[in-house]
Design a protein around this motif. Sequence first.
Motif, PDB file in Angstrom:
ATOM      1  N   MET A   1      40.506  41.785  48.440  1.00 39.51           N
ATOM      2  CA  MET A   1      41.382  40.623  48.303  1.00 39.51           C
ATOM      3  C   MET A   1      42.787  40.976  48.804  1.00 39.51           C
ATOM      4  SD  MET A   1      42.395  38.527  44.818  1.00 39.51           S
ATOM      5  CE  MET A   1      40.676  38.248  44.414  1.00 39.51           C
ATOM      6  N   ASP A   2      43.338  40.187  49.720  1.00 40.43           N
ATOM      7  CA  ASP A   2      44.661  40.509  50.262  1.00 40.43           C
ATOM      8  C   ASP A   2      45.766  40.094  49.286  1.00 40.43           C
ATOM      9  OD1 ASP A   2      45.248  37.740  50.591  1.00 40.43           O
ATOM     10  OD2 ASP A   2      44.286  37.729  52.554  1.00 40.43           O
ATOM     11  N   MET A   3      46.981  40.475  49.618  1.00 42.45           N
ATOM     12  CA  MET A   3      48.106  40.279  48.712  1.00 42.45           C
ATOM     13  C   MET A   3      48.345  38.811  48.383  1.00 42.45           C
ATOM     14  SD  MET A   3      52.118  41.329  49.196  1.00 42.45           S
ATOM     15  CE  MET A   3      51.747  43.054  49.489  1.00 42.45           C
ATOM     16  N   LYS A   4      48.300  37.938  49.379  1.00 41.63           N
ATOM     17  CA  LYS A   4      48.586  36.533  49.146  1.00 41.63           C
ATOM     18  C   LYS A   4      47.574  35.922  48.177  1.00 41.63           C
ATOM     19  CE  LYS A   4      50.038  34.274  52.653  1.00 41.63           C
ATOM     20  NZ  LYS A   4      50.130  33.525  53.941  1.00 41.63           N
ATOM     21  N   LYS A   5      46.292  36.186  48.362  1.00 43.03           N
ATOM     22  CA  LYS A   5      45.257  35.656  47.464  1.00 43.03           C
ATOM     23  C   LYS A   5      45.389  36.254  46.069  1.00 43.03           C
ATOM     24  CE  LYS A   5      41.845  34.761  51.103  1.00 43.03           C
ATOM     25  NZ  LYS A   5      40.503  35.110  51.650  1.00 43.03           N
ATOM     26  N   ARG A   6      45.753  37.519  46.029  1.00 44.67           N
ATOM     27  CA  ARG A   6      45.914  38.182  44.728  1.00 44.67           C
ATOM     28  C   ARG A   6      47.041  37.543  43.920  1.00 44.67           C
ATOM     29  NH1 ARG A   6      45.310  43.506  42.781  1.00 44.67           N
ATOM     30  NH2 ARG A   6      45.831  43.485  40.560  1.00 44.67           N
ATOM     31  N   ILE A   7      48.127  37.192  44.567  1.00 41.12           N
ATOM     32  CA  ILE A   7      49.249  36.562  43.866  1.00 41.12           C
ATOM     33  C   ILE A   7      48.843  35.197  43.324  1.00 41.12           C
ATOM     34  CG2 ILE A   7      51.530  35.526  44.201  1.00 41.12           C
ATOM     35  CD1 ILE A   7      52.192  37.873  46.046  1.00 41.12           C
ATOM     36  N   ILE A   8      48.096  34.432  44.124  1.00 45.49           N
ATOM     37  CA  ILE A   8      47.600  33.132  43.659  1.00 45.49           C
ATOM     38  C   ILE A   8      46.714  33.320  42.430  1.00 45.49           C
ATOM     39  CG2 ILE A   8      46.127  31.171  44.244  1.00 45.49           C
ATOM     40  CD1 ILE A   8      47.069  31.498  47.153  1.00 45.49           C
ATOM     41  N   LEU A   9      45.853  34.341  42.488  1.00 43.34           N
ATOM     42  CA  LEU A   9      44.977  34.619  41.354  1.00 43.34           C
ATOM     43  C   LEU A   9      45.779  35.003  40.116  1.00 43.34           C
ATOM     44  CD1 LEU A   9      42.092  35.059  40.238  1.00 43.34           C
ATOM     45  CD2 LEU A   9      42.250  37.414  41.076  1.00 43.34           C
ATOM     46  N   GLU A  10      46.802  35.852  40.291  1.00 43.72           N
ATOM     47  CA  GLU A  10      47.606  36.317  39.157  1.00 43.72           C
ATOM     48  C   GLU A  10      48.452  35.204  38.544  1.00 43.72           C
ATOM     49  OE1 GLU A  10      47.534  39.219  37.676  1.00 43.72           O
ATOM     50  OE2 GLU A  10      46.097  40.098  39.068  1.00 43.72           O
ATOM     51  N   LEU A  11      48.744  34.183  39.309  1.00 43.55           N
ATOM     52  CA  LEU A  11      49.532  33.072  38.778  1.00 43.55           C
ATOM     53  C   LEU A  11      48.769  32.305  37.705  1.00 43.55           C
ATOM     54  CD1 LEU A  11      51.312  31.538  41.907  1.00 43.55           C
ATOM     55  CD2 LEU A  11      52.404  32.446  39.852  1.00 43.55           C
ATOM     56  N   ARG A  12      47.440  32.189  37.881  1.00 38.87           N
ATOM     57  CA  ARG A  12      46.595  31.472  36.902  1.00 38.87           C
ATOM     58  C   ARG A  12      47.134  30.069  36.606  1.00 38.87           C
ATOM     59  NH1 ARG A  12      47.061  36.738  35.037  1.00 38.87           N
ATOM     60  NH2 ARG A  12      45.112  37.923  35.003  1.00 38.87           N
ATOM     61  N   ASN A  13      47.456  29.371  37.688  1.00 37.77           N
ATOM     62  CA  ASN A  13      47.939  27.983  37.608  1.00 37.77           C
ATOM     63  C   ASN A  13      49.293  27.841  36.915  1.00 37.77           C
ATOM     64  OD1 ASN A  13      45.590  26.910  38.887  1.00 37.77           O
ATOM     65  ND2 ASN A  13      44.483  27.031  36.940  1.00 37.77           N
ATOM     66  N   ARG A  14      50.001  28.950  36.761  1.00 35.08           N
ATOM     67  CA  ARG A  14      51.335  28.880  36.166  1.00 35.08           C
ATOM     68  C   ARG A  14      52.376  28.548  37.226  1.00 35.08           C
ATOM     69  NH1 ARG A  14      52.018  34.624  33.495  1.00 35.08           N
ATOM     70  NH2 ARG A  14      50.921  35.148  35.447  1.00 35.08           N
ATOM     71  N   ASN A  15      53.499  28.068  36.750  1.00 36.03           N
ATOM     72  CA  ASN A  15      54.638  27.846  37.625  1.00 36.03           C
ATOM     73  C   ASN A  15      55.259  29.209  37.946  1.00 36.03           C
ATOM     74  OD1 ASN A  15      57.270  27.297  38.659  1.00 36.03           O
ATOM     75  ND2 ASN A  15      57.262  25.314  37.612  1.00 36.03           N
ATOM     76  N   PRO A  16      55.526  29.522  39.219  1.00 42.65           N
ATOM     77  CA  PRO A  16      56.129  30.825  39.557  1.00 42.65           C
ATOM     78  C   PRO A  16      57.390  31.137  38.752  1.00 42.65           C
ATOM     79  CG  PRO A  16      55.415  29.710  41.540  1.00 42.65           C
ATOM     80  CD  PRO A  16      55.247  28.719  40.414  1.00 42.65           C
ATOM     81  N   ALA A  17      58.124  30.113  38.355  1.00 43.96           N
ATOM     82  CA  ALA A  17      59.366  30.317  37.602  1.00 43.96           C
ATOM     83  C   ALA A  17      59.101  30.820  36.194  1.00 43.96           C
ATOM     84  CB  ALA A  17      60.169  29.020  37.557  1.00 43.96           C
ATOM     85  N   GLU A  18      57.831  30.772  35.743  1.00 40.92           N
ATOM     86  CA  GLU A  18      57.485  31.228  34.394  1.00 40.92           C
ATOM     87  C   GLU A  18      56.990  32.664  34.366  1.00 40.92           C
ATOM     88  OE1 GLU A  18      54.479  28.492  33.277  1.00 40.92           O
ATOM     89  OE2 GLU A  18      55.857  26.814  32.937  1.00 40.92           O
TER      90      GLU A  18
END
Length: 253
Positions: A1-18
Amino acid sequence: MDMKKRIILELRNRNPAEVAEMVVDNSPSVSGEVEGLSDKFIELEVLSMINVGLNSLAKLPSLPKLRKLELCENNLSGSFETLSEKCPNLIYLNLSSNKIKELSNLEALQNLKSLQSLDLLNCEITSLKDYRDSVFELLPQVTYLDGFDQEENEAPDSEADEEDEDGEDGAGPTGDYDDEDDEDDDEDGSEGGEVGLSVRGKRATHQEEEEDDDEEDYGEEEEEEDERADTQGQKRKRDVEDDSEDDEDDEDN
């Protein structure tokens, strides 16, 4: 899994500001640049990008609250001006196992006024003569280099200290409860022992009383038999005497 997809996964539908912490270790960057992060991560305090194939930090977004940055095992060699511009409050920076060879590669870090801890282990720069003294002179705001200060005192591990404190706090009550349980067990055992002894004592006393009663009954029976035997003996004796008198009377006649 590349970095961009990994970040989306780690967000877990959260707002980046959180998000306060982001870990994308071992998720390679397709371009060799920072991918998937943006200026929306305004609350990010910890960022770990270990072994993701970074060649440059030019596309690192503004992260005003970032205080800890893990960048070891990449291909970075310099051009760290971006760090002071985008992460002005950085306290801890790990650049171990990168391609940093000269002190000049670190000059841009002078603008990181809050930087306290810097790791350069397994970089070629560590083989330079007077490496540690030179880095401390170049970056006077740094207290710990590769985990030790200038007097070779090891940097405190805040996470380990917190775990130790939690362990001690958790162990105290548990130990107290165990002691109380042991005391309760001892008391119960003592009471049970006393009750057992009391019951056994009563049983023994009752048994002794029954044996005494039996002995008394047996003694009374023996006395009665003796009396009957004496009575019978006396009767026989009188019968014999009467017979003797009868015989004497017959002879006289």
